[in-house]
Design a protein around this motif. Structure first.
Motif, short mmCIF file in Angstrom:
data_model
loop_
_atom_site.label_atom_id
_atom_site.label_comp_id
_atom_site.label_asym_id
_atom_site.label_seq_id
_atom_site.Cartn_x
_atom_site.Cartn_y
_atom_site.Cartn_z
N VAL A 48 0.87 -1.18 -0.13
CA VAL A 48 -0.16 -0.04 0.06
C VAL A 48 0.81 1.23 -0.01
N ASP A 49 1.97 1.24 0.78
CA ASP A 49 2.71 2.59 0.84
C ASP A 49 3.59 2.54 -0.46
N VAL A 50 3.98 1.54 -1.19
CA VAL A 50 4.28 1.62 -2.46
C VAL A 50 3.36 2.32 -3.49
N TRP A 51 2.21 1.69 -3.57
CA TRP A 51 1.20 2.16 -4.37
C TRP A 51 0.79 3.49 -4.20
N LEU A 52 0.95 4.14 -3.00
CA LEU A 52 0.29 5.69 -2.72
C LEU A 52 1.56 6.45 -3.13
N ALA A 53 2.73 5.93 -3.13
CA ALA A 53 3.84 6.94 -3.34
C ALA A 53 4.27 6.87 -4.63
N ASP A 54 4.14 5.78 -5.44
CA ASP A 54 4.54 5.78 -6.83
C ASP A 54 3.56 5.48 -7.90
N PRO A 55 3.14 6.57 -8.77
CA PRO A 55 1.98 6.25 -9.62
C PRO A 55 2.37 5.30 -10.81
N ARG A 56 3.54 4.87 -10.71
CA ARG A 56 3.64 3.96 -12.01
C ARG A 56 3.68 2.65 -11.53
#
Length: 186
Positions: A98-106
């Motif tokens: 979830v943290d990755v998804w929220l931080a990186d739009p790619r």
């Protein structure tokens, strides 16, 4: 051209919102649409009337007298294996993802569609509406699609997506032409 987007009535409470929720409207959703009809009914005069393929969007559009045509490009973001789960459930299971998804739009740690791809898909739909001049288009869709459309139209940074709220039955209008859109308030 004027494109007006209406957020579908909700088929569940805010806290029960699920990724890719395909449940039909519940009693509260139907009641909300009934209250909104007097205000939103004039939008049925649009030359082109669309909705996302979700049951809530179709039912909202029909209740507003739009008889909308379902557009696959207006579907919610593909959330892969998170489909049908709430953000709370996903965060409990996969907090780092979830943290990755929220931080990186790619990124698409869920195995579905990255945010940037979702915004591009919705933007392509917006830019290919076959209405010229002062034509009007109306579409009923999920709040996420409206957020993506605003992001695309304003050429806003991807993180703006997470800072935008769209409530059920809210209306957002865009005026312009392909590649040159303005957000129209009021």
């Amino acid at each position: 051209m004027l494109v007006t987007l209406i957020a579908a009535a909700r088929g569940s409470t805010v806290f029960d919102t699920r990724f890719g929720d395909d449940r039909p409207l519940d009693t509260a959703g139907w009641q909300a649409v009934e209250r909104a009809v007097p205000t939103l009914l004039p939008l049925a005069a649009a030359e082109l009337r669309y909705c996302s393929p979700s049951p809530c969007s179709r039912q909202t559009g029909d209740a507003l007298g739009l008889s909308p045509l379902a557009q696959p490009a207006l579907r919610d973001c593909d959330m892969g294996r998170w489909q049908g789960l709430t953000l709370t459930e996903v965060t409990a299971r996969e907090p780092r993802a979830v943290d990755v998804w929220l931080a990186d739009p790619r990124s698409a740690p869920h195995g579905g569609e990255p945010l940037l791809s979702f915004v591009s898909r919705v933007g392509r739909w917006l830019d290919t509406r076959p209405v010229e001049g002062d034509g009007r288009v109306v579409a009923v869709t999920e709040p996420s699609v409206i957020r993506a459309t605003m992001l695309y139209a304003l050429k806003a940074p991807p993180q703006s997506y997470w800072r935008t709220e769209v409530h059920p039955l809210s209306v957002v209008s865009l005026s312009g032409r392909p590649g040159r859109w303005s957000l129209r308030l009021g």
